[in-house]
Design a protein around this motif. Sequence first.
Motif, short mmCIF file in Angstrom:
data_model
loop_
_atom_site.label_atom_id
_atom_site.label_comp_id
_atom_site.label_asym_id
_atom_site.label_seq_id
_atom_site.Cartn_x
_atom_site.Cartn_y
_atom_site.Cartn_z
N LEU A 126 -2.84 -0.15 -9.18
CA LEU A 126 -4.06 -0.97 -8.99
C LEU A 126 -4.22 -1.90 -10.21
O LEU A 126 -4.72 -3.10 -9.88
CB LEU A 126 -5.44 -0.07 -8.58
CG LEU A 126 -5.31 0.48 -7.33
CD1 LEU A 126 -6.59 1.34 -7.04
CD2 LEU A 126 -5.63 -0.80 -6.00
N ARG B 178 -12.03 -6.47 -4.80
CA ARG B 178 -11.09 -6.62 -5.97
C ARG B 178 -10.78 -7.92 -6.19
O ARG B 178 -9.94 -8.35 -7.06
CB ARG B 178 -9.96 -5.76 -5.52
CG ARG B 178 -10.12 -4.40 -6.38
CD ARG B 178 -8.67 -3.92 -6.33
NE ARG B 178 -8.39 -3.21 -7.64
CZ ARG B 178 -8.81 -2.00 -7.96
NH1 ARG B 178 -9.68 -1.32 -7.26
NH2 ARG B 178 -8.55 -1.83 -9.18
N TRP C 89 -11.03 -4.56 -0.78
CA TRP C 89 -9.97 -5.57 -1.33
C TRP C 89 -10.79 -6.83 -1.70
O TRP C 89 -10.44 -7.52 -2.61
CB TRP C 89 -8.72 -5.82 -0.43
CG TRP C 89 -7.82 -4.42 -0.52
CD1 TRP C 89 -7.77 -3.65 0.69
CD2 TRP C 89 -7.10 -4.09 -1.45
NE1 TRP C 89 -6.98 -2.59 0.17
CE2 TRP C 89 -6.45 -2.84 -0.86
CE3 TRP C 89 -6.53 -4.51 -2.85
CZ2 TRP C 89 -5.64 -2.20 -1.79
CZ3 TRP C 89 -5.70 -3.91 -3.42
CH2 TRP C 89 -5.14 -2.73 -3.04
N TYR D 114 -4.63 2.90 2.45
CA TYR D 114 -5.21 1.64 2.66
C TYR D 114 -5.88 1.28 1.09
O TYR D 114 -5.67 -0.17 0.97
CB TYR D 114 -6.15 1.29 3.57
CG TYR D 114 -5.47 1.37 5.22
CD1 TYR D 114 -4.94 0.38 5.63
CD2 TYR D 114 -5.86 2.31 6.02
CE1 TYR D 114 -4.26 0.19 6.98
CE2 TYR D 114 -5.44 2.38 7.21
CZ TYR D 114 -4.65 1.21 7.59
OH TYR D 114 -3.90 1.21 9.00
N CYS D 115 -6.36 1.81 0.40
CA CYS D 115 -6.89 1.43 -0.75
C CYS D 115 -6.29 2.13 -2.06
O CYS D 115 -6.85 2.09 -3.09
CB CYS D 115 -8.22 2.40 -0.64
SG CYS D 115 -9.31 1.40 0.66
N PHE E 112 -2.23 -4.67 -9.71
CA PHE E 112 -2.65 -5.84 -8.51
C PHE E 112 -3.67 -6.63 -9.11
O PHE E 112 -3.81 -7.89 -8.99
CB PHE E 112 -3.11 -4.89 -7.49
CG PHE E 112 -3.58 -5.95 -6.26
CD1 PHE E 112 -2.61 -6.56 -5.52
CD2 PHE E 112 -4.94 -6.30 -6.24
CE1 PHE E 112 -3.15 -7.55 -4.52
CE2 PHE E 112 -5.43 -7.17 -5.32
CZ PHE E 112 -4.60 -7.97 -4.37
N ASP E 113 -4.51 -5.97 -9.85
CA ASP E 113 -5.55 -6.76 -10.58
C ASP E 113 -5.05 -7.70 -11.44
O ASP E 113 -5.48 -8.97 -11.71
CB ASP E 113 -6.58 -5.96 -11.44
CG ASP E 113 -7.22 -4.83 -10.66
OD1 ASP E 113 -7.54 -5.28 -9.52
OD2 ASP E 113 -7.81 -3.92 -11.08
N VAL F 143 -9.29 -10.40 -3.68
CA VAL F 143 -8.64 -11.25 -2.84
C VAL F 143 -9.18 -12.42 -2.12
O VAL F 143 -10.45 -12.10 -1.91
CB VAL F 143 -7.84 -10.06 -1.84
CG1 VAL F 143 -7.21 -9.16 -2.39
CG2 VAL F 143 -8.79 -9.82 -0.77
N ILE G 69 -3.45 -10.69 1.22
CA ILE G 69 -2.75 -9.58 1.48
C ILE G 69 -2.43 -9.19 2.76
O ILE G 69 -3.56 -9.67 3.79
CB ILE G 69 -3.44 -8.55 0.76
CG1 ILE G 69 -4.74 -7.87 0.95
CG2 ILE G 69 -3.38 -8.78 -0.78
CD1 ILE G 69 -5.11 -6.75 0.48
N LEU H 8 -2.91 -6.96 5.66
CA LEU H 8 -3.81 -5.71 6.38
C LEU H 8 -3.42 -5.44 7.71
O LEU H 8 -3.36 -6.28 8.70
CB LEU H 8 -5.34 -6.41 6.47
CG LEU H 8 -6.40 -5.38 6.01
CD1 LEU H 8 -6.18 -4.58 4.93
CD2 LEU H 8 -7.75 -5.94 6.27
N PHE I 180 -6.81 -12.24 4.00
CA PHE I 180 -5.86 -11.61 4.54
C PHE I 180 -5.09 -12.19 5.55
O PHE I 180 -5.47 -13.38 6.09
CB PHE I 180 -6.73 -10.38 5.23
CG PHE I 180 -7.70 -9.57 4.54
CD1 PHE I 180 -7.29 -8.82 3.54
CD2 PHE I 180 -9.06 -9.77 4.73
CE1 PHE I 180 -8.21 -7.94 2.78
CE2 PHE I 180 -9.79 -9.06 3.92
CZ PHE I 180 -9.64 -8.19 3.24
N PHE J 147 0.99 -1.33 0.01
CA PHE J 147 -0.17 0.04 0.09
C PHE J 147 0.85 1.36 -0.18
O PHE J 147 2.17 1.46 0.16
CB PHE J 147 -0.77 -0.11 1.31
CG PHE J 147 -1.71 -1.17 1.67
CD1 PHE J 147 -2.64 -1.70 0.83
CD2 PHE J 147 -1.19 -2.00 2.54
CE1 PHE J 147 -3.13 -2.90 1.24
CE2 PHE J 147 -1.75 -3.50 2.76
CZ PHE J 147 -2.77 -3.71 2.17
#
Length: 557
Positions: free
Chosen positions: A92, A206, A203, A82-83, A95-96, A208, A111, A113, A211, A68
């Motif tokens: 991003l 997205r 997330w 955080y985003c 990451f995708d 994931v 991921i 957190l 965590f 992050f």
Amino acid sequence: MTAMQSLRPEDIIAPDLDWWRGAVIYQIYPRSFQDSNADGIGDLAGIIARLEHVAGLGVDAIWISPFFRSPMLDFGYDVSDYCDVDPMFGTLADFDALIARAHELGIKVLIDLVISHSSNQHVWFQESQLSRSNAKSDWYVWADAKPDGSPPNNWLSIFGGPAWEWSGDRMQYYLHNFLKEQPDLNLHNADVQDALLDVARFWLERGVDGFRLDTINFYFHDKLLRDNPALPPEARNATIAPEVNPYNWQDHLYDKNQPENLAFLQRLRALMNAYPGTTAVGEVGDAQRGMEIQAQYTAGGDKVHMCYSFEFLSGTTPDAAKVAEVLTAYEATIGDGWACWAFSNHDVVRHATRWGLDDGAVRLFAALLLSLRGSVCIYQGEELGLTEADVAYADLQDPYGIRFWPKFKGRDGCRTPMPWTTDNHNGGFSQARPWLPVAVEHLPRAVGAQTGQADSMLDFYRRMIGYRQALAALIKGDLSDISAIDGVLRFQRSHEGQVLFCAFNMTDTAQRVAMPAGEWRQDRGAPFALAEQEGGVLTLLPYHAVFAAAENTQNAT
């Protein structure tokens, strides 16, 4: 009629929503995995480029340490947004793409957190420190000074010194369990909880699969800010830097491990239940009561799925008796909870060095780790048998090591770049000077040097992971009949009629091992040579293991 039309509902295999139970998780420290853009720092595109190596190990999931936005004072564990992805790691969209490629290869993605604290550069803290009356004034842990101006209580920072930092803006102290630039969030505030759950939701949306929850037992503090009592010297058994850090002199009753955490973990689990097949593994940082907290946080099926504590992350080499003691205590404590075991990670000296293991012993400990009841984390480079790198003071990056050098050299030695090839001094990690030097002694152990070598450490890890994945008893089975005799650890794993006897000679001399009563056959699929056998007695070579299946049981999944 087409083949699709002929399918019946019972022909369709439903996904295993409990895939995490017994999973092998590969930890990636992104700064040190693979650099794709020649800036000396690993990134998300680099991870994508090396995912086939991870898939080739046969693991179920990866855990990616923080990527992050961050000032990087604690290398991503000080989050300022955080985003979003920090530009040094990519975007991003990167990451995708990572999620998509991992899923193509059958790998889940977890991921890291970090929600016990943020960076002091986060907009939440920037607003909170302005006054005692703004909308986020209570989003962090603020407290008045004592009448003499000293901090509110005796709590200490893990990174040294008081856990309180003075703010002239508010004329108050704020709590930081780590660096002063990592203020602790106030999860007693419901708005803070809601904001953090929104982060998790972002997330999950997205894609994931879950965590790793950093410092999960630090989320709440004692509202009364009571002093921690002293810990007797004989009880000081912390994992990290116990010889230099007075943090280990306290019994941390009030600065963490608070009962209010259970309700928050239930809220997080309820959110995750809306995304079937996701999971969470919590890091329990407590030297005195880690196993009890681990059981508490994973019990009942309504909090986190699994936790790991620090029983096998210490500096004391675990012999057979110690492992048996830990496993016996775990079985008596965990109830319906679930453990996640690890021998190395990004915070501790690599276990090959920490425990003084040669390659034979490293193989034996790998087999042990992958035979335990619970899930397993393997740290990048562990599959190569990497030792701790010796990083010169001039090259240090870790603030913890810089603070306590030379008695404690910090965490840089386990974070040096992954060696991929032997044909250049950067080991194929980067075309530029790496953020930490590649250890010269790691180059002969590079992935390229070990690939295709039947007797290599990499080959052993692949075979041992494959062996675990083939046996339901090792993935999800019960653990019983734990004993340690003459330096040999013994136990049985069993699941739905499949019974496996496991013995590990944790000594440097051959040992005779009596098989349990009944009919057993050594499993030829295990990655060790068969032991010499006379009747029901085996001769187990130094640092060798034996796996034997009970006759008349199903041996494979």
